[in-house]
Design a protein around this motif. Structure first.
Motif, PDB file in Angstrom:
ATOM      1  N   PRO A 111      85.589  -6.910 -43.318  1.00  0.00           N
ATOM      2  CA  PRO A 111      86.553  -8.026 -44.823  1.00  0.00           C
ATOM      3  C   PRO A 111      87.418  -9.545 -44.734  1.00  0.00           C
TER       4      PRO A 111
ATOM      5  N   ILE B  61      96.377  -6.997 -42.250  1.00  0.00           N
ATOM      6  CA  ILE B  61      95.962  -5.704 -41.151  1.00  0.00           C
ATOM      7  C   ILE B  61      94.506  -6.503 -39.889  1.00  0.00           C
TER       8      ILE B  61
ATOM      9  N   HIS C 123      93.320  -4.053 -37.620  1.00  0.00           N
ATOM     10  CA  HIS C 123      92.517  -3.041 -38.941  1.00  0.00           C
ATOM     11  C   HIS C 123      91.024  -2.553 -38.740  1.00  0.00           C
ATOM     12  N   VAL C 124      90.465  -3.885 -39.695  1.00  0.00           N
ATOM     13  CA  VAL C 124      89.840  -4.694 -40.008  1.00  0.00           C
ATOM     14  C   VAL C 124      88.670  -4.493 -38.574  1.00  0.00           C
TER      15      VAL C 124
ATOM     16  N   ILE D 191      87.266  -4.000 -52.837  1.00  0.00           N
ATOM     17  CA  ILE D 191      87.081  -3.260 -52.315  1.00  0.00           C
ATOM     18  C   ILE D 191      88.865  -3.281 -51.736  1.00  0.00           C
ATOM     19  N   ASP D 192      89.704  -3.882 -51.704  1.00  0.00           N
ATOM     20  CA  ASP D 192      91.057  -3.346 -50.590  1.00  0.00           C
ATOM     21  C   ASP D 192      91.814  -2.457 -50.055  1.00  0.00           C
TER      22      ASP D 192
ATOM     23  N   VAL E 266      89.776  -0.187 -48.188  1.00  0.00           N
ATOM     24  CA  VAL E 266      89.680  -1.084 -46.646  1.00  0.00           C
ATOM     25  C   VAL E 266      91.036  -0.228 -45.972  1.00  0.00           C
TER      26      VAL E 266
ATOM     27  N   LYS F  79      85.162   5.628 -48.030  1.00  0.00           N
ATOM     28  CA  LYS F  79      84.368   5.009 -47.184  1.00  0.00           C
ATOM     29  C   LYS F  79      82.884   4.508 -47.497  1.00  0.00           C
TER      30      LYS F  79
ATOM     31  N   ARG G   2      83.968   1.932 -50.715  1.00  0.00           N
ATOM     32  CA  ARG G   2      84.699   0.629 -49.271  1.00  0.00           C
ATOM     33  C   ARG G   2      82.885  -0.259 -49.274  1.00  0.00           C
ATOM     34  N   PHE G   3      81.968   0.745 -49.179  1.00  0.00           N
ATOM     35  CA  PHE G   3      80.760  -0.370 -48.887  1.00  0.00           C
ATOM     36  C   PHE G   3      79.951  -0.999 -50.726  1.00  0.00           C
TER      37      PHE G   3
ATOM     38  N   ASP H 175      81.214  -3.654 -51.951  1.00  0.00           N
ATOM     39  CA  ASP H 175      81.392  -4.969 -50.946  1.00  0.00           C
ATOM     40  C   ASP H 175      80.376  -5.529 -51.906  1.00  0.00           C
TER      41      ASP H 175
END
Lengths: 568, 246
Positions: A103, A131, A134-135, B144-145, B148, B177, B180-181, B184
């Motif tokens: 992302p 980050i 991290h990603v 999604i921040d 993430v 999680k 998050r997808f 997205d």
């Protein structure tokens, strides 16, 4: 006895990228002393460089310009063909990570966002707020999960088994079960990271002991350019937590106790965005000459973000804001951040080529533990994440080529069993006799390195460091671990690693003493100029028959960029 | 002048390899300067007083997620918790709840990772990849921040009251999680792939007591993901859609 076609040591970006590339065709085992998601790649903040030309101010950026900036940043010690490969591959790497789910932050035109970074002619650092490591690590770990890579978390590799110039595998220590286990493999890749913890002041995680480099060196693998140690200009005082270069990339100022943006005196054009070696020396000079601030935790310089405003800080640097609040009680929206330079990155490492090969057949290196060299005497910010993924990927091409051609078919069990016995004997000695506490040895080593092998170096200090290290090595012979139990014995693991940290420190100090010039991050007060006539060459250290490092030198590969004076 | 205060650290000790020994507390007296973190003290205890103490640690800057534990009754990362922040001279350290202890403050995270893997935590695409990046707007990235930002430290799992009574529950981290997808703009997984969570072990098992939100050191709100996923499941049941032809 465990067997894998290919054994990868290290679960950071380089190791995971190699595993992803290899696991469909080969039986791969990935060993990491921590769960892969805890690897230090996770802590990278600012970004990854690639000439995507997405930024409106970088439409004419090219990979060749990225290569030139990297070579100039390296003070011409990088091998130019290696830099060209890395920079050419960079856009593919970033797009690949994006396709796998990374992302990245975005520009209004829905492309990957890019910010300015030190020593770069164009804003080409792709990022995800602050980050980025991290990603990227999460994305690659997700990819390994989707592919079903066999991971051995909390297995620490204590030795590398080499016989007649051929690697046969490793001896690992299963920390949770307390077992010493030999693992045979046709090819072994080390992606074990840097050695920051050899220094007292370091931005690195506690796991970054450099033991992988030390294990390889002790097993007879040559290591390269160890004297080149990067000191990051901006680490939080006290804890030395990294304050990303993006703070300055987004417009932050460095301010001394006279209220001056002192970089004006050192690098009037690039200012705060000069390369790290130059900014660190400037900060240290300000502090040494009495223009720093005093704090019970040490002297410091201010990193001032206030003029960026709360919105920009929250949008671009939310992690920095949170760390500052959590760890020193300062909100950078309202107050400047107290920083000092700290050890940050290992330019040197296992001597590898553009195929990640070492001198030993079947033994490979990638990422921060390796030295190709793409960073030479000074790494540019945003190039380390790139290095890890590019060379992890290249290892996944070159290892199969080796296995399909003259690769070892059956690694020899007997060599591994003999090594396993040696390790068991060593552990028995560490846990039964002796009087020296491991932490006190590590403390003295790291204090010596920070005091005598730092940003500014002199012959006297470096000689003192070598004498001290020799004394500390003697003390290590009498080191004692509290408990003879093997399982979950972190003190034992730390003590095993300490042996290799001592060797890593020794090669850094020796390389620094021998190199009588100043180049990139290696600055000798007694030899303040670069000396291409005598020193445009890599330092190679290999362990001698007497157990001491034997030094030789290796030519730098020059393709298109003749060494010039390095001006910013 | 900075004055060091003396603290008593009361740390739970247990070794799964010696199950006949019951868990008990060890006490350590240690002088601490203001500003020092719980992790820094743990390291000093292991280095200088008791080399047998086991705990995980790595980044010491609240990004790697190694050192979640219970500190004076509250779940947090040892590395970002200041010893002086409690106004109490005794600090009690215990391992994360809802896990088997391996030794002392180290727990077996296997169930946590198993559930993480169950939701297929990777970007799922049906279309071929473009030559360059898949376009995404700033607004879509922002959506999604918070998810993430999850560092997989298992604080939420340790805090979850549903897991305390039902170890088969998938856990807040898995839903965060997955969401998050799901959120997205690039992900193309079908609603059908959500059957795994469409039950009491999944998102319908949550009591919405928000303990996971309180426990998260990175300001992630797993409950938001649970509510979001529930809405999607209901909407799909009523109207279908989202790539339902798998």
């Amino acid at each position: 006895m465990h067997y894998h076609d290919i054994l990868i040591v290290g679960g950071g970006l380089a190791g995971l990228r190699a595993a992803v590339g290899l696991c469909e065709r080969y039986d791969v085992g990935l060993f990491s002393k921590v769960h892969p998601i805890r690897s230090h790649s996770i802590a990278a903040q600012g970004g990854i460089n690639a000439a995507l030309a997405n930024n409106p101010n970088s439409r004419d950026d090219t990979w060749e310009k990225h290569a030139f900036d990297t070579i100039k940043g390296s003070d011409y010690l990088a091998d130019q063909h290696a830099v060209e490969i890395m920079c050419k591959e960079a856009p593919n790497i970033v797009y690949e990570m994006e396709h796998w789910g990374c992302p990245f932050s975005r520009f209004p035109d829905r492309s990957i966002a890019q910010r300015p970074f030190g020593g770069a002619g164009y804003p080409r650092t792709c990022y995800s707020t602050d980050i980025t490591g991290h990603v990227l690590l999460n994305t690659l770990y997700e990819r390994t999960v989707s592919k079903g890579v066999k991971v051995y978390p909390e297995w620490f590799v204590v030795d590398l088994v080499i016989e007649n110039g051929q690697c046969h595998g490793v001896i690992a220590f299963d920390l949770i079960n307390g077992k010493i286990i030999p693992i045979r493999a046709r090819a072994t890749l080390f992606a074990t990271g840097g050695y920051g913890r050899v220094y007292f002041y370091s931005t690195n995680a506690l796991i970054n002991t450099g033991s992988g480099i030390g294990v390889a060196y002790k097993a007879g693998v040559p290591i390269k350019d160890m004297e080149f140690v990067q000191f990051h200009p901006t680490a939080l005082i006290g804890t030395n937590i990294l304050m990303t270069e993006a703070c300055r990339g987004e417009g932050g100022y460095l301010i001394n106790n006279k209220g001056e943006r002192f970089m004006e005196r050192y690098v009037p054009i690039a200012m705060e965005l000069a390369p790290r070696d130059i900014v660190s020396r400037s900060i240290q000079t300000e502090i040494d000459e009495g223009r720093g601030f005093d704090h019970p935790l040490g002297k410091y310089i201010n990193l001032d973000l206030r003029h960026l405003g709360e919105n920009k800080i929250q949008e671009k640097l939310p992690g920095i804001r949170k760390i500052s609040i959590d760890f020193i009680g300062i909100d950078p929206v309202h107050d400047p951040i107290p920083i000092m330079p700290s050890q940050h990155y290992s330019m040197g490492g296992i001597d590898t080529n553009i195929r990640c090969e070492t001198e030993i057949k079947g033994f490979y290196g990638a990422g921060e533990c390796a030295c190709v060299s793409v960073h030479g005497a000074n790494r540019l910010g945003g190039n380390s994440l790139l290095d890890t993924i590019v060379f992890g990927k290249l290892a996944s091409f070159s290892i199969p080529e080796y296995l399909e051609s003259d690769g070892l078919t059956t690694p020899d069990e007997s060599f591994l069993l003999r090594k396993k016995e040696e390790i068991e004997k060593k552990i028995k000695r560490l846990t039964s006799e002796g009087s020296e506490r491991p932490f006190s040895i590590q403390m003295d080593l790291s204090r010596t390195m920070s005091a005598c092998v730092g940003i500014f170096r002199t012959k006297d200090e470096l000689e003192k460091a070598l004498v001290d290290i020799a004394g500390i090595k003697e003390r290590y012979k009498r080191v004692k671990v509290s408990s003879p139990k093997l399982h979950m014995n972190y003190e034992l693991m730390n003590t095993l690693e300490l042996e290799f940290m001592l060797e890593v420190a020794h090669t850094i100090a020796l390389g620094a003493l021998l190199r009588e010039e100043s180049r990139g991050a290696h600055f000798r007060r007694d030899f303040p100029a670069r000396n291409d006539a005598e020193w445009l060459k890599h330092t190679i250290a290999r362990i001698g028959a007497d157990g001491k490092p034997a030094i030789s030198f290796k030519e730098v590969v020059i393709t298109n960029y003749q060494p010039m004076e390095r001006k910013y | 002048m900075i004055i060091a205060n003396t603290y008593t650290f009361k740390i739970l000790r247990y070794d799964a390899k010696e199950p006949e020994e019951t868990p008990s507390f060890s006490f350590y007296q240690i002088k601490v300067l203001p500003g020092l973190t719980v992790l820094a003290v743990l390291m000093r205890i292991r280095d200088e007083i008791d080399g047998t103490l086991s705990f995980r640690s790595s980044c010491r800057s609240a990004v790697c997620g190694s050192c979640a534990m219970v500190i004076n009754g509250k779940i947090d990362l040892a590395c970002r918790t200041q010893v002086a922040s409690f106004g109490d001279e005794t600090i009690i350290l215990e391992p994360l709840p809802n896990f088997e202890i391996i030794k002392d403050l180290v727990v077996d995270l296997t169930p946590f990772w198993t559930m993480y893997e169950k939701i297929k935590p990777w970007l799922s695409r049906k279309q071929p990849d473009p030559e360059k990046e898949i376009p995404q707007s700033e607004e879509e990235r922002d959506r999604i921040d918070q998810f993430v930002n999850c560092i997989l430290c298992a604080s939420c799992y340790g805090a979850c009251p549903v897991l305390a009574r039902n170890p088969d529950y998938m856990g807040p981290h898995a839903f965060a999680k997955l969401e998050r997808f799901m959120l997205d703009s690039r992900d193309e997984r079908s609603m059908r792939s959500l059957e795994e969570i469409n039950n009491e072990r999944g998102v319908w098992g949550c009591d919405t007591l928000l303990r996971c939100i309180d426990a998260c050191p990175k300001d992630v709100r797993p409950t938001d993901s649970i509510v979001g996923l529930r809405k999607k499941l209901l909407k799909y049941k009523l109207f279908g859609k989202r790539n339902d032809e798998d």
